[in-house]
Scaffold this motif. Structure first.
Motif, PDB file in Angstrom:
ATOM      1  N   ARG A 118      -4.343   2.167 -20.087  1.00 38.85           N
ATOM      2  CA  ARG A 118      -3.503   3.123 -20.467  1.00 38.85           C
ATOM      3  C   ARG A 118      -3.055   4.589 -19.866  1.00 38.85           C
ATOM      4  N   VAL A 119      -3.312   4.234 -18.497  1.00 37.78           N
ATOM      5  CA  VAL A 119      -3.145   5.324 -17.885  1.00 37.78           C
ATOM      6  C   VAL A 119      -1.691   5.615 -17.653  1.00 37.78           C
ATOM      7  N   ASN A 120      -0.971   6.949 -17.749  1.00 36.79           N
ATOM      8  CA  ASN A 120       0.412   6.479 -17.499  1.00 36.79           C
ATOM      9  C   ASN A 120       0.302   8.460 -16.709  1.00 36.79           C
ATOM     10  N   PHE A 121      -0.019   8.292 -15.207  1.00 33.09           N
ATOM     11  CA  PHE A 121       0.428   9.982 -14.565  1.00 33.09           C
ATOM     12  C   PHE A 121       1.620   9.648 -14.961  1.00 33.09           C
ATOM     13  N   SER A 122       3.045   9.881 -14.724  1.00 29.39           N
ATOM     14  CA  SER A 122       4.001  10.349 -15.070  1.00 29.39           C
ATOM     15  C   SER A 122       4.889  10.458 -16.422  1.00 29.39           C
ATOM     16  N   ASP A 123       3.225  10.860 -17.471  1.00 35.60           N
ATOM     17  CA  ASP A 123       3.416  11.617 -18.657  1.00 35.60           C
ATOM     18  C   ASP A 123       2.129  11.130 -19.067  1.00 35.60           C
ATOM     19  N   LEU A 124       0.967  12.894 -17.662  1.00 34.47           N
ATOM     20  CA  LEU A 124       0.475  13.135 -17.864  1.00 34.47           C
ATOM     21  C   LEU A 124      -0.249  13.619 -19.092  1.00 34.47           C
ATOM     22  N   TRP A 125      -0.311  14.510 -19.802  1.00 37.43           N
ATOM     23  CA  TRP A 125      -0.336  15.181 -21.006  1.00 37.43           C
ATOM     24  C   TRP A 125       0.059  14.632 -22.294  1.00 37.43           C
ATOM     25  N   ASN A 126       0.688  12.868 -22.505  1.00 32.63           N
ATOM     26  CA  ASN A 126       1.101  12.845 -23.431  1.00 32.63           C
ATOM     27  C   ASN A 126      -0.259  11.980 -24.528  1.00 32.63           C
ATOM     28  N   ARG A 127      -0.906  12.722 -25.617  1.00 30.35           N
ATOM     29  CA  ARG A 127      -1.796  11.948 -26.316  1.00 30.35           C
ATOM     30  C   ARG A 127      -2.377  10.870 -26.263  1.00 30.35           C
ATOM     31  N   SER A 128      -1.557   9.596 -25.544  1.00 29.49           N
ATOM     32  CA  SER A 128      -2.680   8.090 -25.866  1.00 29.49           C
ATOM     33  C   SER A 128      -1.990   8.103 -24.299  1.00 29.49           C
ATOM     34  N   HIS A 129      -2.606   8.943 -23.490  1.00 32.51           N
ATOM     35  CA  HIS A 129      -2.680   8.433 -22.261  1.00 32.51           C
ATOM     36  C   HIS A 129      -3.017   9.999 -21.487  1.00 32.51           C
ATOM     37  N   ALA A 130      -3.835  10.677 -22.163  1.00 27.32           N
ATOM     38  CA  ALA A 130      -3.936  12.440 -21.203  1.00 27.32           C
ATOM     39  C   ALA A 130      -5.237  11.823 -20.894  1.00 27.32           C
ATOM     40  N   PRO A 131      -6.426  11.578 -21.958  1.00 28.88           N
ATOM     41  CA  PRO A 131      -7.546  11.332 -21.879  1.00 28.88           C
ATOM     42  C   PRO A 131      -8.187  10.476 -20.720  1.00 28.88           C
ATOM     43  N   TYR A 132      -7.182   9.226 -20.514  1.00 30.64           N
ATOM     44  CA  TYR A 132      -7.300   8.043 -19.547  1.00 30.64           C
ATOM     45  C   TYR A 132      -7.106   8.374 -18.261  1.00 30.64           C
ATOM     46  N   ASN A 133      -5.769   9.273 -17.945  1.00 29.39           N
ATOM     47  CA  ASN A 133      -5.885  10.118 -16.718  1.00 29.39           C
ATOM     48  C   ASN A 133      -6.130  11.503 -16.777  1.00 29.39           C
ATOM     49  N   LEU A 134      -6.911  11.832 -17.369  1.00 28.39           N
ATOM     50  CA  LEU A 134      -7.813  13.444 -16.885  1.00 28.39           C
ATOM     51  C   LEU A 134      -9.095  12.123 -16.407  1.00 28.39           C
ATOM     52  N   HIS A 135      -9.749  10.924 -16.874  1.00 27.74           N
ATOM     53  CA  HIS A 135     -10.356  10.444 -16.871  1.00 27.74           C
ATOM     54  C   HIS A 135     -10.502   9.631 -15.011  1.00 27.74           C
ATOM     55  N   LEU A 136      -9.686   9.619 -15.074  1.00 33.29           N
ATOM     56  CA  LEU A 136      -9.570   8.813 -13.821  1.00 33.29           C
ATOM     57  C   LEU A 136      -9.173  10.016 -12.099  1.00 33.29           C
ATOM     58  N   LEU A 137      -8.626  11.067 -12.288  1.00 41.65           N
ATOM     59  CA  LEU A 137      -8.422  12.072 -11.955  1.00 41.65           C
ATOM     60  C   LEU A 137      -9.587  12.258 -11.572  1.00 41.65           C
ATOM     61  N   PHE A 138     -10.678  12.811 -12.724  1.00 45.67           N
ATOM     62  CA  PHE A 138     -11.872  12.886 -11.958  1.00 45.67           C
ATOM     63  C   PHE A 138     -12.430  12.734 -11.298  1.00 45.67           C
ATOM     64  N   TRP A 139     -12.393  10.923 -11.396  1.00 42.27           N
ATOM     65  CA  TRP A 139     -13.931  10.218 -10.686  1.00 42.27           C
ATOM     66  C   TRP A 139     -12.303  10.475  -8.972  1.00 42.27           C
ATOM     67  N   ILE A 140     -11.269   9.373  -9.159  1.00 46.32           N
ATOM     68  CA  ILE A 140     -11.185  10.049  -7.759  1.00 46.32           C
ATOM     69  C   ILE A 140     -11.454  11.004  -7.002  1.00 46.32           C
ATOM     70  N   PHE A 141     -10.555  12.483  -8.015  1.00 40.12           N
ATOM     71  CA  PHE A 141     -11.119  13.762  -7.327  1.00 40.12           C
ATOM     72  C   PHE A 141     -12.632  13.814  -6.604  1.00 40.12           C
ATOM     73  N   SER A 142     -13.703  13.357  -7.964  1.00 37.99           N
ATOM     74  CA  SER A 142     -15.472  13.316  -7.208  1.00 37.99           C
ATOM     75  C   SER A 142     -15.441  12.616  -6.148  1.00 37.99           C
ATOM     76  N   LEU A 143     -15.195  11.598  -6.148  1.00 39.70           N
ATOM     77  CA  LEU A 143     -15.211   9.873  -5.125  1.00 39.70           C
ATOM     78  C   LEU A 143     -14.996  10.971  -3.883  1.00 39.70           C
ATOM     79  N   SER A 144     -13.237  11.617  -4.155  1.00 45.21           N
ATOM     80  CA  SER A 144     -12.383  12.528  -2.430  1.00 45.21           C
ATOM     81  C   SER A 144     -13.199  13.194  -1.717  1.00 45.21           C
ATOM     82  N   LEU A 145     -13.819  14.433  -3.334  1.00 43.54           N
ATOM     83  CA  LEU A 145     -15.065  15.396  -2.321  1.00 43.54           C
ATOM     84  C   LEU A 145     -15.898  14.810  -1.924  1.00 43.54           C
ATOM     85  N   GLY A 146     -16.865  13.467  -2.671  1.00 46.34           N
ATOM     86  CA  GLY A 146     -18.344  13.164  -2.337  1.00 46.34           C
ATOM     87  C   GLY A 146     -18.228  12.911  -0.486  1.00 46.34           C
ATOM     88  N   PHE A 147     -16.624  11.794  -0.599  1.00 45.14           N
ATOM     89  CA  PHE A 147     -16.113  11.861   0.822  1.00 45.14           C
ATOM     90  C   PHE A 147     -16.124  12.437   1.927  1.00 45.14           C
TER      91      PHE A 147
END
Length: 427
Positions: free
Chosen positions: A279-308
């Motif tokens: 359900r991740v679809n960055f080409s349609d970031l704010w679509n209601r069907s994809h937004a929670p999963y897009n934001l969830h994945l971005l949160f973890w990518i951003f967090s782990l990148s900051l940790g690195f």
């Protein structure tokens, strides 16, 4: 006052979960309940990879019958899991506060753990993933807590018991043997030789206790032998889930990256179960069907990148915790990805570890001159992410599973399962 807040937090969760108790019936949860319902010790030890799950369930069921005779076994077995989940959340909150002196962050982290899909689902489900995962998390937190007190003999005995029971509740926890020994190595006040003797004694006695437990159950309780290689052979019981090729090491092509991605994704959010596609679809970031999963994945990518990027400072502040956590996270990710990584049941403990790691990352980014502001940023982040997780997982997972019975794979046990689904207490 803080203790009252924790008690109220647990009480609110209890009432909420009782209102939305799972009505999901699948093969594993029903077989485990039926093994206990037989009221025979032999049936309670049928599964070798979790000696403590059904055996403790049978003891609990017998005690319950003495106090409150009932036939609603599935409900009360689910209640047992829920009780342990809530106990863990309370213990987690208090231990985390004692370790890092941020009560609000501890409470919000406990909430984030609770509303993560895997923990939430299995806290309402009669299955094995939750108890042993919580025991591993408690082992980690108590190890850090006792290490700061010098890791005395009584502390090591307590940790030894917790680790042994974590193995009883799931055989795979033998892969985490390194956590406590690493804490012994990192503790000041002992010579290297003394530390090595303590580690040897700890691991040796843990290994002997585990081996003797399996020999006792296999040969004495189940009366298995070493004769002909058949279903009565000790090794067939001991390695049951490896001997049946539909589990774990079964043949066929395996995409381990896909397994990990799907399993860890489902463990946080209802990542793939709702639809037969990611359900991740960055080409349609704010679509209601994809937004929670897009934001969830971005949160973890951003967090782990900051940790690195901030690893040097994070290691300075939480070096010992990170080193011990390696012996929790790396074996878990490696083994479960190889075994059955596409099932989110194997990622309950990993999600707890990752939430703790996320706190270390955000805490290491704090501004020393603005401690209150830094804390408020962490609290606000966790409150927003917690709201996202709660809304998504409640809507697509908890609520649907609480409305009437839902049946998963139950081939061969349809009759008994229908009886479990008709328990009076659900009416």
């Amino acid at each position: 006052m803080r203790k009252i807040v924790v008690i109220l937090f647990i009480l609110v969760l209890l009432l909420f979960h009782l209102r939305y108790m799972s009505r999901n019936f699948d093969w594993d949860s029903c077989v485990y309940a039926l093994n206990i319902q037989k009221n025979k010790v032999e049936a309670a030890f049928y599964n070798p990879h979790h000696l403590g799950f059904e055996s403790s369930g049978l003891l609990y069921w017998r005690l319950l019958q003495d106090v409150y005779p009932t036939t609603d076994i599935m409900f009360f077995l689910r209640l047992r899991i829920l009780a342990f989940a809530l106990f863990f959340l309370g213990a987690f909150t208090w231990l985390f506060y004692k370790l890092y002196h941020d009560f609000i962050a501890a409470l919000l982290l406990a909430f984030l753990i609770q509303v993560s899909q895997a923990f939430w689902f299995y806290s309402l489900h009669n299955d094995t993933p939750l108890i042993h995962s919580c025991l591993m998390a408690l082992l980690f937190l108590f190890t850090i807590f006792f290490m700061r007190k010098g890791l005395k003999g009584k502390h090591l005995i307590f940790l030894w018991v917790v680790q042994l029971f974590s193995i009883y509740f799931h055989q795979s926890n033998v892969i985490h043997f390194g956590m406590v020994p690493m804490a012994v190595l990192l503790t000041d006040g002992r010579t290297f030789g003394t530390k090595m003797r303590i580690i040897f004694l700890y691991l040796f006695t843990l290994g002997v206790a585990t081996i003797l437990s399996y020999l006792f159950v296999g040969f004495i309780i189940l009366k298995r032998g070493l004769g002909n290689i058949d279903e009565k052979h000790f090794s067939f019981w001991m390695f049951l889930y490896a001997a049946i090729d539909r589990w774990g090491t079964s043949g066929g092509e395996k995409n381990y990256i896909h397994y990990f991605y799907r399993g860890i994704g489902d463990a946080f959010l209802v990542f793939q179960n709702v639809a037969p596609k990611f359900r991740v679809n960055f080409s349609d970031l704010w679509n209601r069907s994809h937004a929670p999963y897009n934001l969830h994945l971005l949160f973890w990518i951003f967090s782990l990148s900051l940790g690195f990027l901030n690893f040097r400072k994070m290691r300075k502040e939480f070096g010992k915790e990170l080193f011990i956590m390696l012996f929790w996270l790396i074996p878990s990710i490696g083994f479960y990805t190889w075994w059955e990584g596409y099932f989110f049941e194997f990622w309950v403990g990993t999600t707890i570890a990752l939430w703790i790691l996320n706190f270390y990352i955000l805490k290491s980014l704090s501004f020393p001159s603005l401690p209150k502001f830094s804390q408020s940023l962490i609290h606000s982040t966790y409150a927003v992410v917690g709201a996202l997780y709660f809304i998504t997982n409640f809507t697509f997972s908890t609520l649907p599973r609480s409305v009437g019975p839902k049946f998963g794979y139950i081939e061969g046990i349809q009759g008994p399962v229908l009886k479990l689904a008709e328990e009076k207490i659900y009416k």
